[in-house]
Design an enzyme around this catalytic site. Sequence first.
Site, PDB file in Angstrom:
ATOM      1  N   GLU A 223       0.898  -1.152   0.000  1.00 34.85           N
ATOM      2  CA  GLU A 223       0.000   0.000   0.000  1.00 34.85           C
ATOM      3  C   GLU A 223       0.931   1.194   0.000  1.00 34.85           C
ATOM      4  O   GLU A 223       1.719   1.374   0.924  1.00 34.85           O
ATOM      5  CB  GLU A 223      -0.890  -0.085   1.238  1.00 34.85           C
ATOM      6  N   CYS A 260      -2.596   7.517   5.217  1.00 32.41           N
ATOM      7  CA  CYS A 260      -2.663   7.103   3.805  1.00 32.41           C
ATOM      8  C   CYS A 260      -3.883   7.711   3.120  1.00 32.41           C
ATOM      9  O   CYS A 260      -3.905   7.863   1.914  1.00 32.41           O
ATOM     10  CB  CYS A 260      -2.777   5.595   3.688  1.00 32.41           C
TER      11      CYS A 260
END
Lengths: 482, 482
Positions: A223, A260
């Site tokens: 990720e 994120c």
Amino acid sequence: MQIDDIMLWSAQAFEQYRAVTPPLRAAFLEKIAAEIEGQREVLVQTAHEETNLPLPRLNGEITRTTTQLQMFANLIKEGSWVEAVIDTAKPDVTPPKPDLRRMLLPVGPVVVFGASNFPFAFSTAGGDTVSALAAGATVVIKGHPAHPRTSLLVFTAMKKAIAACGMPANTIQHVADEGYETGKALVQHPLATGVAFTGSFQGGKALSSYAAQREVPIPVFAEMSSINPVVFFPDALRQQAQQLAQTFAASITLGMGQFCTNPGLLIGLQSEETENFLQMLGTAIAASTPQKMLHNGIYKAYQTGRSHMLAQETLTLVSETAAPAAEEAWPALARTTGKAFLANPSLQEEVFGPYSLMVVCADKTELIAVLKSLRGQLTTTIIGTETDTEKWQDVIAVQTTLAGRVILNNAPTGVEVCAAMVHGGPYPATTDQRFTSVGTGAIRRWVRPVCFQNFTDAMLPDALKKDNPLGIWRLVNNEYTR
Amino acid sequence: MQIDDIMLWSAQAFEQYRAVTPPLRAAFLEKIAAEIEGQREVLVQTAHEETNLPLPRLNGEITRTTTQLQMFANLIKEGSWVEAVIDTAKPDVTPPKPDLRRMLLPVGPVVVFGASNFPFAFSTAGGDTVSALAAGATVVIKGHPAHPRTSLLVFTAMKKAIAACGMPANTIQHVADEGYETGKALVQHPLATGVAFTGSFQGGKALSSYAAQREVPIPVFAEMSSINPVVFFPDALRQQAQQLAQTFAASITLGMGQFCTNPGLLIGLQSEETENFLQMLGTAIAASTPQKMLHNGIYKAYQTGRSHMLAQETLTLVSETAAPAAEEAWPALARTTGKAFLANPSLQEEVFGPYSLMVVCADKTELIAVLKSLRGQLTTTIIGTETDTEKWQDVIAVQTTLAGRVILNNAPTGVEVCAAMVHGGPYPATTDQRFTSVGTGAIRRWVRPVCFQNFTDAMLPDALKKDNPLGIWRLVNNEYTR
């Protein structure tokens, strides 16, 4: 550090751990949660010293981590996650059809890289580790160098759970960082079967490339990068500008933007409402309080990225806070036009921290072009009233193709740990958009389907036996039953 | 050939095709089946001329292809395959939990490479194409050069179905082979989102490497190489040697061994029973009838591979048929020891055709070592009585880790098209053991989970709406309901 030994021990532990029954595996996860809970105070204090994250946030993150352990314990106790599918024999057709039964089984030792921005929930005993353990895989953790003491304390808590539950000693192993080469050696080791990583695009890309070059390539679930575009539609801005400005200023500066899912890109249409909103948002961001970032590397990267962006000729600073003290992040809001954004792909590079760019588009065509120019994202957000969502359906249709999570009238920060969550998305948000790293779906990264043909009932795993001794949901001759 | 145009047209068609409702998409698949059925005679005759495959086999393969289309039509009519998961909002907790709903959505244009050995079921309208169409993806087919007329005829039938059902004209496109570069350009094209391939290890590896080098890497689901090890346990050989010899001689020579699941490796323990079985199997193989192979390239590769193997010093020919006519495959059974097999990894290379190697092991330790030395496989087979399967549990445990399908007392050839099938396995059997290319599970290669947060009911896809208008199975707040 003897990587060969560690991976061999992990593979040997896997031989035993994969055969541990679901209730015992669930009890093991619950025991890890209990051990972490028992160390809450020292864990929070240590992480605070190592990461600059505030105590309430770290306390919340511990709760998130133990809740996550409980969620996976519940998942494997319930048991249907193995996706049992049964097609019984048809001996009378030509040619006769054999009995076929399939379920998900673990693949083998998994390498987990701890993340810097979540010292608990995405690190040593975080979602990657826990989803792998739930699946029946063993784990080798590469602790993050930015919180080494925290990582080791969490690992010690896990070791206690291993001992208390009688699990194989090497079910979980911990490798303290010895630099770049250690991670590379773990990913390249022949006994590794999968990798989890949360971090920078450069880091994820490097690991993926090592994994692809192996004689037997393995997947790296990385990720990596997302600027989480938010589209502000006109009617919403007309009706709720002040409230939206407060909500998004808070989301942009939350945890100094070290999430994120931080909204790094705001998009709107050229209008008085947009100008009004930008001013309010700028005021709110200017009123926020600079704080220290996770570590010096992230701080420097933020300062460099922010300066690089603000130096772009087609970009204007809307607002920033007063200059912060040393090592504190300097929140900033910038603006540009759709045309300039389309002409300069570097404007969509992630600046990890409390920086956000508003793109003001001349019209719908330009707005759609801006959306279509974007790389893959973890999230994308629609801010619109019912009037907006009816009027701008074609824009929303494009947004749906961009990201793993599409949000209506919420800020993108805040990632629920639950079955419906998708924390993933098209590249480069992640390396494989078919998977999620948060929520129960994260377990699927560590398993493969195995089909048993013509097996006797005695030889089948419990999940596939005739009488369904586990009482799980199964697809039997194309009908769901339990 | 304008690859840019083709991929752009595919992406444009995707914008519309992805929105086609499940019943209409199902009707489209059924119409393709009907069009192929209507051309059965000419299709079978053309494929026979191009591939040397016998008429009954090709007739069977057409039925397999239309059945497969119907299976996917049924899957999407039933609808639960989208894996709808709903976690409803909890506004009263701190922080409040938003409503989250996720389902599987198609990724975009898919490139399908036709396979040489199944001109219908794994080619133009084969499982890869059909699973992608069922998912809502558009498809660009690279026809296999060994059966160009067959491929074009099938594509013409599909075009008729497109017109009859009013689907976007470019939902399916067909690229006649123009050599190696065309395939490479398709895989490297920015608008491609996934690739399916069934063929050689070299081919699959090359495509994977092109896909990994893209700016946005995409998955190549390649089914490449498997020798499908069969372990013959002593009690079974004692009791059923003659019957097993007939069954496996037939499986080894079926379709001149041109199946991915052909048993190319047989494994047993040194004993009188094994010698007796080898003799019977040798006699049965010697009595088989050589036939032409699919095309000259495969014939030459088989001859080369077979000669290379038989030239190995540690390998002995057990039996072969009388020398065949030109271009016919020459069936052969060879033997070696466990020790020699372990010393020479090249003995486990696939020889695509009617060749099989029996490895006679000195004892259980050596047999387990042989199994552990094997690369990933599509299938592995256990031939054993109840006495055997009780006695040799540790051997069987190793077999289970080797392959996507584990078979008891059946030949591995014959791959059922159904929900429980797994046609996949650890590398190099396939590039990603998490997926299958046969059965309903094949649809998962072309979709990704998308989560909708805080959406109004009107804006949600039908699969996720409050009242479940599609009547599908959904996981709602961790309970399966319909």
